[in-house]
Design a protein around this motif. Structure first.
Motif, PDB file in Angstrom:
ATOM      1  N   PRO A   1       0.975  -1.415  -0.205  1.00 55.79           N
ATOM      2  CA  PRO A   1       0.057   0.082  -0.097  1.00 55.79           C
ATOM      3  C   PRO A   1       0.905   1.176  -0.030  1.00 55.79           C
ATOM      4  N   TYR A   2       2.125   1.188   0.153  1.00 56.05           N
ATOM      5  CA  TYR A   2       2.934   2.311   0.395  1.00 56.05           C
ATOM      6  C   TYR A   2       3.983   2.563  -0.813  1.00 56.05           C
ATOM      7  N   GLU A   3       3.722   3.833  -1.259  1.00 59.47           N
ATOM      8  CA  GLU A   3       4.647   4.312  -2.439  1.00 59.47           C
ATOM      9  C   GLU A   3       6.101   4.178  -2.070  1.00 59.47           C
ATOM     10  N   ALA A   4       6.958   4.444  -0.980  1.00 61.08           N
ATOM     11  CA  ALA A   4       8.004   4.319  -0.662  1.00 61.08           C
ATOM     12  C   ALA A   4       8.457   3.050  -0.867  1.00 61.08           C
ATOM     13  N   ALA A   5       7.649   2.202  -0.108  1.00 60.34           N
ATOM     14  CA  ALA A   5       8.140   0.619  -0.534  1.00 60.34           C
ATOM     15  C   ALA A   5       8.119   0.028  -1.563  1.00 60.34           C
ATOM     16  N   ARG A   6       7.238   0.326  -2.318  1.00 60.48           N
ATOM     17  CA  ARG A   6       6.978   0.022  -3.884  1.00 60.48           C
ATOM     18  C   ARG A   6       8.351   0.383  -4.778  1.00 60.48           C
ATOM     19  N   GLU A   7       8.410   1.759  -4.245  1.00 59.54           N
ATOM     20  CA  GLU A   7       9.752   2.319  -4.900  1.00 59.54           C
ATOM     21  C   GLU A   7      11.070   1.667  -4.826  1.00 59.54           C
ATOM     22  N   GLU A   8      11.151   1.214  -3.208  1.00 55.57           N
ATOM     23  CA  GLU A   8      12.285   0.456  -2.806  1.00 55.57           C
ATOM     24  C   GLU A   8      12.428  -0.756  -3.636  1.00 55.57           C
ATOM     25  N   ALA A   9      11.331  -1.591  -3.813  1.00 51.94           N
ATOM     26  CA  ALA A   9      11.224  -2.847  -4.628  1.00 51.94           C
ATOM     27  C   ALA A   9      11.700  -2.616  -5.899  1.00 51.94           C
ATOM     28  N   ARG A  10      11.233  -1.395  -6.628  1.00 48.05           N
ATOM     29  CA  ARG A  10      11.562  -1.316  -7.921  1.00 48.05           C
ATOM     30  C   ARG A  10      13.188  -1.042  -7.967  1.00 48.05           C
ATOM     31  N   ALA A  11      13.573  -0.354  -7.131  1.00 49.49           N
ATOM     32  CA  ALA A  11      15.265   0.068  -7.096  1.00 49.49           C
ATOM     33  C   ALA A  11      15.737  -1.308  -6.829  1.00 49.49           C
ATOM     34  N   LEU A  12      15.662  -2.381  -6.072  1.00 45.38           N
ATOM     35  CA  LEU A  12      16.261  -3.452  -5.726  1.00 45.38           C
ATOM     36  C   LEU A  12      16.197  -4.414  -7.186  1.00 45.38           C
ATOM     37  N   VAL A  13      15.107  -4.256  -8.015  1.00 45.15           N
ATOM     38  CA  VAL A  13      15.026  -5.190  -9.241  1.00 45.15           C
ATOM     39  C   VAL A  13      15.766  -4.322 -10.368  1.00 45.15           C
ATOM     40  N   GLU A  14      15.584  -3.058 -10.410  1.00 43.22           N
ATOM     41  CA  GLU A  14      16.158  -2.247 -11.591  1.00 43.22           C
ATOM     42  C   GLU A  14      17.614  -2.208 -11.641  1.00 43.22           C
ATOM     43  N   ARG A  15      18.258  -2.719 -10.435  1.00 43.89           N
ATOM     44  CA  ARG A  15      19.710  -2.916 -10.534  1.00 43.89           C
ATOM     45  C   ARG A  15      20.198  -3.947 -11.390  1.00 43.89           C
ATOM     46  N   HIS A  16      19.282  -4.854 -11.577  1.00 41.76           N
ATOM     47  CA  HIS A  16      19.484  -6.063 -12.487  1.00 41.76           C
ATOM     48  C   HIS A  16      18.799  -6.430 -13.743  1.00 41.76           C
ATOM     49  N   GLY A  17      17.692  -5.635 -13.737  1.00 42.25           N
ATOM     50  CA  GLY A  17      16.625  -5.997 -14.705  1.00 42.25           C
ATOM     51  C   GLY A  17      15.291  -4.708 -14.787  1.00 42.25           C
TER      52      GLY A  17
END
Ligand SMILES: Nc1ncnc2c1ncn2[C@@H]1O[C@H](COP(=O)(O)OS(=O)(=O)O)[C@@H](OP(=O)(O)O)[C@H]1O
Ligand SMILES: Nc1ncnc2c1ncn2[C@@H]1O[C@H](COP(=O)(O)OP(=O)(O)O)[C@@H](O)[C@H]1O
Length: 183
Positions: A90-106
């Motif tokens: 539900p929280y934007e900041a956590a979703r963006e954190e997940a995005r950053a963790l994935v976008e390091r690799h793909g």
């Protein structure tokens, strides 16, 4: 595209309980696996059984849950894998954190299921909205806990308006960059 040339990708489905995350995830996974493409599925309920069983639904614990999901998704994407996540997140900041963790690799494709609360509550797949309205369940997303709509989502789908095959086709288009035929 041949598997060895394909970059890893995470499709992250976010939305209220009953918005259609698991239903779309199941159909999307079946569609991908029918092509011989293996998929790692990280569904909120399953993750909370195996990876986050000690976590509550406080903001802190929800954020930690999404951070764990982002980390695991990133590790799979690093090796060229395909991940489908279905979590309220539900929280934007956590979703963006997940995005950053994935976008390091793909690649990371955020799919916001914008199905209105009234529709989700009308479905009440698990009877949780009724329990929340009756005061038997507190901190329930959409009732007495917030859902921050994503500021940037690659795909936005209201499942009250969009039939399941069209949702799958739209997500496939976002993943593949080409129009997948509607079955
Ligand atoms: N308080 C509260 N708020 C929201 N949801 C609740 C709550 N308590 C239990 N449930 C059930 O937990 C499922 C959501 O888990 P998630 O891991 O996806 O949530 S989160 O991303 O950590 O916020 C969610 O599953 P879905 O209905 O499939 O979304 C609910 O069945
Ligand atoms: N067009 C649609 N797309 C997805 N789900 C739909 C649609 N129309 C009705 N539904 C129903 O809505 C419910 C969504 O539940 P579920 O997928 O478990 O949601 P969530 O995982 O977001 O909690 C299911 O019972 C599903 O059959």
């Amino acid at each position: 595209m041949p598997a060895e040339q394909r970059p890893g990708v995470t499709v992250f489905l976010t939305g209220l309980s009953g918005a259609g995350k698991s239903t779309i995830a199941d159909a999307l996974v079946a569609d991908l696996e029918a092509e011989g493409r293996p998929v790692t599925v990280l569904d909120g309920d399953v993750v909370r059984t195996h990876l986050s069983s000690e976590l509550s639904f406080s903001r802190e614990d929800r954020d930690l849950n999404i951070r764990r999901i982002g980390f695991v998704a990133g590790e799979v994407v690093k090796h060229g894998g395909t991940v489908v996540v279905a979590a309220i997140a539900p929280y934007e900041a956590a979703r963006e954190e997940a995005r950053a963790l994935v976008e390091r690799h793909g690649r990371f494709v955020l799919v916001h299921l914008s199905t209105p609360l009234a529709v989700c509550e009308g479905r009440d797949v698990k009877g949780l909205y009724a329990r929340a309205r009756a005061g038997q369940l507190s901190g329930f997303t959409g009732i007495d806990d917030p859902y921050e709509p994503p500021a940037r989502a690659e795909v936005v789908i209201d499942t009250a308006q969009t039939p399941l095959p069209e949702s799958v086709a739209r997500i496939r288009e976002a993943i593949d960059g080409a129009t997948a035929p509607v079955p």
